[in-house]
Design a protein around this motif. Structure first.
Motif, mmCIF file in Angstrom:
data_model
loop_
_atom_site.group_PDB
_atom_site.id
_atom_site.type_symbol
_atom_site.label_atom_id
_atom_site.label_comp_id
_atom_site.label_asym_id
_atom_site.label_seq_id
_atom_site.Cartn_x
_atom_site.Cartn_y
_atom_site.Cartn_z
ATOM 1 N N GLN A 74 3.464 6.417 10.511
ATOM 2 C CA GLN A 74 3.559 7.639 10.167
ATOM 3 C C GLN A 74 4.225 7.731 8.622
ATOM 4 N N VAL A 75 3.573 8.407 7.523
ATOM 5 C CA VAL A 75 4.001 8.302 6.366
ATOM 6 C C VAL A 75 4.419 9.379 5.632
ATOM 7 N N LYS A 76 5.991 9.271 5.015
ATOM 8 C CA LYS A 76 6.061 10.653 4.471
ATOM 9 C C LYS A 76 5.831 10.373 2.929
ATOM 10 N N THR A 77 4.889 11.090 2.401
ATOM 11 C CA THR A 77 4.302 10.621 1.002
ATOM 12 C C THR A 77 5.035 11.209 -0.081
ATOM 13 N N VAL A 111 0.744 11.418 6.134
ATOM 14 C CA VAL A 111 -0.484 10.547 6.501
ATOM 15 C C VAL A 111 0.225 9.879 8.069
ATOM 16 N N ILE A 112 -1.090 9.997 8.862
ATOM 17 C CA ILE A 112 -0.977 9.236 10.074
ATOM 18 C C ILE A 112 -1.868 8.170 10.035
ATOM 19 N N ILE A 113 -1.518 6.965 10.244
ATOM 20 C CA ILE A 113 -2.579 5.832 10.208
ATOM 21 C C ILE A 113 -2.485 5.233 11.710
ATOM 22 N N GLY A 137 -1.548 18.529 5.888
ATOM 23 C CA GLY A 137 -0.710 19.237 4.757
ATOM 24 C C GLY A 137 -0.703 19.025 3.338
ATOM 25 N N MET A 138 -1.764 18.044 3.097
ATOM 26 C CA MET A 138 -1.564 17.539 1.648
ATOM 27 C C MET A 138 -2.762 18.162 1.022
ATOM 28 N N SER A 139 -2.607 18.526 -0.440
ATOM 29 C CA SER A 139 -3.535 18.843 -1.080
ATOM 30 C C SER A 139 -4.629 17.772 -1.528
ATOM 31 N N ALA A 152 0.748 -1.227 0.046
ATOM 32 C CA ALA A 152 -0.028 0.056 0.042
ATOM 33 C C ALA A 152 0.862 1.283 0.038
ATOM 34 N N LEU A 153 2.009 1.164 0.599
ATOM 35 C CA LEU A 153 2.958 2.520 0.864
ATOM 36 C C LEU A 153 4.174 2.150 -0.185
ATOM 37 N N ARG A 154 4.103 1.377 -1.097
ATOM 38 C CA ARG A 154 5.615 1.154 -1.815
ATOM 39 C C ARG A 154 6.129 2.416 -2.540
ATOM 40 N N ASN A 155 5.710 3.583 -2.654
ATOM 41 C CA ASN A 155 6.643 4.563 -3.081
ATOM 42 C C ASN A 155 6.741 5.488 -2.062
ATOM 43 N N CYS A 156 6.559 5.337 -0.606
ATOM 44 C CA CYS A 156 6.472 6.171 0.453
ATOM 45 C C CYS A 156 7.531 5.774 1.555
ATOM 46 N N ASP A 157 8.145 6.647 2.344
ATOM 47 C CA ASP A 157 8.979 6.461 3.390
ATOM 48 C C ASP A 157 8.149 6.204 4.566
ATOM 49 N N TYR A 158 7.975 5.263 5.526
ATOM 50 C CA TYR A 158 7.072 5.149 6.694
ATOM 51 C C TYR A 158 7.961 4.519 7.845
ATOM 52 N N THR A 159 7.298 4.707 8.908
ATOM 53 C CA THR A 159 7.656 4.263 10.079
ATOM 54 C C THR A 159 6.484 3.618 11.003
#
Length: 96
Positions: free
Chosen positions: A37-40, A46-48, A74-76, A23-30
């Motif tokens: 916590q996802v850096k898009t 995004v916080i899940i 902070g996302m469009s 689901a998050l293949r193009n994002c850095d996340y912890t």
């Protein structure tokens, strides 16, 4: 801009975290316990948050249920829609 979306997903925590890299293949996340916590890579994060895992009985069937809160900060609107489309596709039953 901040948007929060709450969903109830028929999934265990183990399966949620197993599918998460897709689901998050193009994002850095912890991952920290039941929070992701996802850096898009675009214009925000995004916080899940996962609720406690529960069971729902329908007749003789018992299904896992997890509440999932997605906070878009902070996302469009366009970036939020794009993220949700990929997230939803990854978690569709039957292979997405």
């Amino acid at each position: 801009m901040s948007i929060t979306i709450n969903r109830e997903m028929t999934i265990t925590h183990a399966d949620f975290f197993r599918i998460l890299p897709k689901a998050l293949r193009n994002c850095d996340y912890t991952v920290s316990s039941d929070e992701v916590q996802v850096k898009t890579g675009t214009d925000g994060r995004v916080i899940i948050l996962l609720s406690e895992e529960k069971r729902r009985r329908i007749g003789s069937i018992s299904l896992p249920v997890t509440g999932v809160e997605l906070r878009f900060e902070g996302m469009s609107e366009q970036s939020t829609r794009k993220f949700l489309a990929g997230f939803d596709r990854a978690y569709q039953k039957g292979g997405g």
